[in-house]
Design a protein around this motif. Sequence first.
Motif: not given
Length: 429
Positions: A89-93, A194-203, A238-239
């Motif tokens: 989620d974008l609120n993790s910041v 299991l881990l989600g797509p790589w771009d989501e993890n980079v995000l 961007a997202v």
Amino acid sequence: MSVEASEPQRPGVRGWAVWTLPPRVLATVLFVEVVAVVLVVGGLARRPPPSPEDLTAAAVLVLLGVAYTELSVGVERMRRRLVDANHVDLNSVWTFASIVVLTGPHAAVVAVVMLMHLWARAWRPSVPLYRQLFSVATVVLACLATGAFLERVGPPEYRLWVLLVAIGLYAAVNTGLIAAVVRVSTPDAVPSALLGPWDENVLEIGMLCMGALTAIALVLNPWSVLLVLPPLFAVLRAVQVRPLEVAASTDGKTGLLNAAAWLTEAERVLVRPGAAERAGGVLVLDLDHFKAVNDTYGHVVGDRVLAAVADALRRVVRAHDLVGRLGGEEFVVMPRRMAHGARSVELDAVELEVVAERIRARVADLRLTLPAAGGARTVVGLTVSIGGAVLPANGSDLASLLQTADTALYAAKRAGRNTVRIEVAPVRR
């Protein structure tokens, strides 16, 4: 195919969707949630009340998080409608900033407030409450683990290595707990599930880094936190690109490639002579007697059946195989193989038939309990007819492959359905 009536859905607590989870999954989810509640309550009880400075910092972070959620509601709703956008989620910041500024339990409370507001505003239509509560529990435990680390090493003083370890710990706990439940639910789940797509993890890592910068700004000069907002708005814009790209190429009912996107990708595979992997052929699948489900029980049940079949396809084929929905109850698969080495049409035909038989058997084993008007319905006896076209040694075009596979499909239908027929496509002229 048949549809059995199940017990009507019970009102009240006993009718909650969470009780439909498999026992092992339900036990794992409840264990994580109970542990999160016990640790937060125990942590708050052992600590003195927050200072006025801490309350001010918490209020500022909550306000910023709520404001950011309001700005990102449209983006979050779009991302949640996608199959793979299910971890970040974008609120993790703001969540991570609260961990650095506050103690672990107090940061967890801030995270709960922001995540429940995010769910109410953006995720509620697509995320059941029980799933959101589990997500909140994983974030709470990540907050507590990261907060305990920061307290153990002493005041962070914003040393780079401390912040980097804290970011890694937060991401590992949060993602690890989600992956554990996915593994319990689906033992043969692929790593991306299991881990989600790589771009989501980079995000996620990027948002956590922004959270660290936000915490530094908030402590050194509270007004400087405003400098964090422009980059966040840039990220927000961007997202939006990926969801729009996926939406344009994805079938809304199944999450597979839509017909136009599949045809485009399949053409690219066929015309790339130097690719490491080549197409071995094409499979066209058609659900048998699917019209009876829609006519008898409505399109809602029918759409859920299509989604379940699509999920069965994903579990059978490999990640690099092309899978799409052509329309209606018809699906298409292009398995890919290594390009080097001697091959024969006969060997390709055998391999294509093996894949087709695995798909056919997987669909036949499906047993789906689906909500419907008047109570849940259990769909059993689903079958699929499959026609395959093998790529000849001298190559063929996509139109010829699909036409050959379609002819083989009708042969499978005439043979009694729930069967596979494979033919060799004509050579490209």
